[in-house]
Design a protein around this motif. Structure first.
Motif, PDB file in Angstrom:
ATOM      1  N   MET A   1       4.076   7.655   6.893  1.00  0.00           N
ATOM      2  CA  MET A   1       3.163   6.834   6.146  1.00  0.00           C
ATOM      3  C   MET A   1       1.787   6.895   6.771  1.00  0.00           C
ATOM      4  N   THR A   2       0.812   6.942   5.955  1.00  0.00           N
ATOM      5  CA  THR A   2      -0.565   7.019   6.413  1.00  0.00           C
ATOM      6  C   THR A   2      -1.117   5.617   6.608  1.00  0.00           C
ATOM      7  N   THR A   3      -1.694   5.375   7.758  1.00  0.00           N
ATOM      8  CA  THR A   3      -2.336   4.091   8.023  1.00  0.00           C
ATOM      9  C   THR A   3      -3.732   4.134   7.421  1.00  0.00           C
ATOM     10  N   PRO A   4      -4.082   3.107   6.608  1.00  0.00           N
ATOM     11  CA  PRO A   4      -5.419   3.098   5.999  1.00  0.00           C
ATOM     12  C   PRO A   4      -6.522   3.148   7.060  1.00  0.00           C
ATOM     13  N   LYS A   5      -7.619   3.794   6.717  1.00  0.00           N
ATOM     14  CA  LYS A   5      -8.737   3.970   7.639  1.00  0.00           C
ATOM     15  C   LYS A   5      -9.264   2.636   8.163  1.00  0.00           C
ATOM     16  N   PHE A   6      -9.334   1.614   7.295  1.00  0.00           N
ATOM     17  CA  PHE A   6      -9.886   0.335   7.755  1.00  0.00           C
ATOM     18  C   PHE A   6      -9.024  -0.273   8.862  1.00  0.00           C
ATOM     19  N   ILE A   7      -7.718  -0.032   8.828  1.00  0.00           N
ATOM     20  CA  ILE A   7      -6.850  -0.544   9.890  1.00  0.00           C
ATOM     21  C   ILE A   7      -7.043   0.273  11.162  1.00  0.00           C
ATOM     22  N   LEU A   8      -7.169   1.587  11.024  1.00  0.00           N
ATOM     23  CA  LEU A   8      -7.438   2.425  12.201  1.00  0.00           C
ATOM     24  C   LEU A   8      -8.750   2.010  12.866  1.00  0.00           C
ATOM     25  N   ASP A   9      -9.765   1.712  12.047  1.00  0.00           N
ATOM     26  CA  ASP A   9     -11.044   1.258  12.589  1.00  0.00           C
ATOM     27  C   ASP A   9     -10.896  -0.076  13.316  1.00  0.00           C
ATOM     28  N   LEU A  10     -10.137  -1.004  12.739  1.00  0.00           N
ATOM     29  CA  LEU A  10      -9.902  -2.293  13.396  1.00  0.00           C
ATOM     30  C   LEU A  10      -9.112  -2.109  14.692  1.00  0.00           C
ATOM     31  N   ARG A  11      -8.103  -1.256  14.642  1.00  0.00           N
ATOM     32  CA  ARG A  11      -7.280  -1.022  15.839  1.00  0.00           C
ATOM     33  C   ARG A  11      -8.102  -0.411  16.968  1.00  0.00           C
ATOM     34  N   ALA A  12      -9.123   0.376  16.645  1.00  0.00           N
ATOM     35  CA  ALA A  12      -9.989   0.953  17.673  1.00  0.00           C
ATOM     36  C   ALA A  12     -10.729  -0.156  18.422  1.00  0.00           C
ATOM     37  N   LYS A  13     -10.926  -1.292  17.770  1.00  0.00           N
ATOM     38  CA  LYS A  13     -11.649  -2.414  18.385  1.00  0.00           C
ATOM     39  C   LYS A  13     -10.727  -3.439  19.031  1.00  0.00           C
ATOM     40  N   VAL A  14      -9.574  -3.713  18.402  1.00  0.00           N
ATOM     41  CA  VAL A  14      -8.711  -4.786  18.884  1.00  0.00           C
ATOM     42  C   VAL A  14      -7.437  -4.296  19.557  1.00  0.00           C
ATOM     43  N   GLY A  15      -7.245  -2.996  19.582  1.00  0.00           N
ATOM     44  CA  GLY A  15      -6.031  -2.463  20.205  1.00  0.00           C
ATOM     45  C   GLY A  15      -4.786  -2.910  19.456  1.00  0.00           C
ATOM     46  N   HIS A  16      -3.784  -3.357  20.204  1.00  0.00           N
ATOM     47  CA  HIS A  16      -2.513  -3.770  19.611  1.00  0.00           C
ATOM     48  C   HIS A  16      -2.479  -5.254  19.260  1.00  0.00           C
ATOM     49  N   ASP A  17      -3.594  -5.974  19.460  1.00  0.00           N
ATOM     50  CA  ASP A  17      -3.616  -7.410  19.183  1.00  0.00           C
ATOM     51  C   ASP A  17      -3.243  -7.700  17.728  1.00  0.00           C
ATOM     52  N   LEU A  18      -2.856  -8.939  17.490  1.00  0.00           N
ATOM     53  CA  LEU A  18      -2.411  -9.377  16.172  1.00  0.00           C
ATOM     54  C   LEU A  18      -3.502  -9.195  15.120  1.00  0.00           C
ATOM     55  N   LEU A  19      -3.146  -8.515  14.019  1.00  0.00           N
ATOM     56  CA  LEU A  19      -4.024  -8.410  12.855  1.00  0.00           C
ATOM     57  C   LEU A  19      -3.431  -9.247  11.741  1.00  0.00           C
ATOM     58  N   TRP A  20      -4.270 -10.005  11.086  1.00  0.00           N
ATOM     59  CA  TRP A  20      -3.896 -10.815   9.928  1.00  0.00           C
ATOM     60  C   TRP A  20      -4.222  -9.985   8.694  1.00  0.00           C
ATOM     61  N   LEU A  21      -3.199  -9.651   7.909  1.00  0.00           N
ATOM     62  CA  LEU A  21      -3.376  -8.791   6.750  1.00  0.00           C
ATOM     63  C   LEU A  21      -2.810  -9.454   5.497  1.00  0.00           C
ATOM     64  N   THR A  22      -3.326  -9.063   4.351  1.00  0.00           N
ATOM     65  CA  THR A  22      -2.817  -9.573   3.090  1.00  0.00           C
ATOM     66  C   THR A  22      -1.863  -8.555   2.492  1.00  0.00           C
ATOM     67  N   GLY A  23      -0.618  -8.967   2.330  1.00  0.00           N
ATOM     68  CA  GLY A  23       0.388  -8.130   1.705  1.00  0.00           C
ATOM     69  C   GLY A  23       0.504  -8.464   0.224  1.00  0.00           C
ATOM     70  N   ILE A  24       0.917  -7.483  -0.558  1.00  0.00           N
ATOM     71  CA  ILE A  24       1.154  -7.679  -1.988  1.00  0.00           C
ATOM     72  C   ILE A  24       2.518  -7.081  -2.313  1.00  0.00           C
ATOM     73  N   THR A  25       3.318  -7.850  -3.055  1.00  0.00           N
ATOM     74  CA  THR A  25       4.681  -7.452  -3.382  1.00  0.00           C
ATOM     75  C   THR A  25       4.897  -7.642  -4.871  1.00  0.00           C
ATOM     76  N   GLY A  26       5.692  -6.765  -5.481  1.00  0.00           N
ATOM     77  CA  GLY A  26       5.961  -6.870  -6.904  1.00  0.00           C
ATOM     78  C   GLY A  26       7.441  -6.909  -7.228  1.00  0.00           C
ATOM     79  N   VAL A  27       7.817  -7.877  -8.066  1.00  0.00           N
ATOM     80  CA  VAL A  27       9.149  -7.895  -8.671  1.00  0.00           C
ATOM     81  C   VAL A  27       8.956  -7.321 -10.061  1.00  0.00           C
TER      82      VAL A  27
END
Length: 159
Positions: A1-27
């Motif tokens: 799976m490809t990690t979105p660029k915006f997450i890679l950019d955030l990870r470059a700044k915060v390392g492994h620290d907790l990221l708060w993300l918005t998930g979307i799920t469909g039934v």
């Protein structure tokens, strides 16, 4: 799976620290009341189609994009059914995450369900009385999608 660029950019700044993300799920339900599921490439488990909201996206169109990307199915949103804060978790590489998950009831418009990307091993429609093992929250989402209550389920509200 490809990690979105915006997450890679955030990870470059915060390392492994907790990221708060918005998930979307469909039934996603079809006219025969079968539910669309994907068997995830990362875990091998069956799951509802899901993804993360990318910067600038609105939740409903983003979910429809994810459903099509993963399954080749075109769907429409019926209603928001659940808003949940999921427990914190970590990926094998140590990246910590926590999701605010927005779950929508969706209806099939057209398309033959099939694997449409590298995130899924299988895609299939399942009768509600013959589901593979799913997470408890996903079973709740399916039950909630089939109820007529128009108010989304959320922590603190019965449902």
């Amino acid at each position: 799976m490809t990690t979105p660029k915006f997450i890679l950019d955030l990870r470059a700044k915060v390392g492994h620290d907790l990221l708060w993300l918005t998930g979307i799920t469909g039934v996603v339900l079809d006219d025969a009341e079968r539910v669309l599921l994907v068997r995830r490439a990362d875990t091998g488990r069956w799951s509802l189609p899901a993804g993360i909201l990318e910067p600038g996206e609105q939740p409903a169109p983003a979910l429809l994009r994810e459903i099509h990307e993963e399954t080749a199915v075109e769907a429409e949103i019926v209603r928001l059914i659940s808003i949940d804060t999921l427990p914190p978790g970590a990926y094998p590489n140590g990246d910590q995450v926590q999701f605010l998950d927005l779950c929508f009831h969706c209806r099939l418009i057209r398309g033959e369900a099939r694997v449409n990307d590298d995130e899924s091993l299988e895609v299939a429609w399942f009768p509600l009385d013959d589901l593979p093992p799913l997470q408890d929250r996903e079973l709740k989402y399916i039950t909630t999608a089939r109820t007529p209550d128009p108010v989304p389920r959320y922590t603190g509200r019965p449902g």
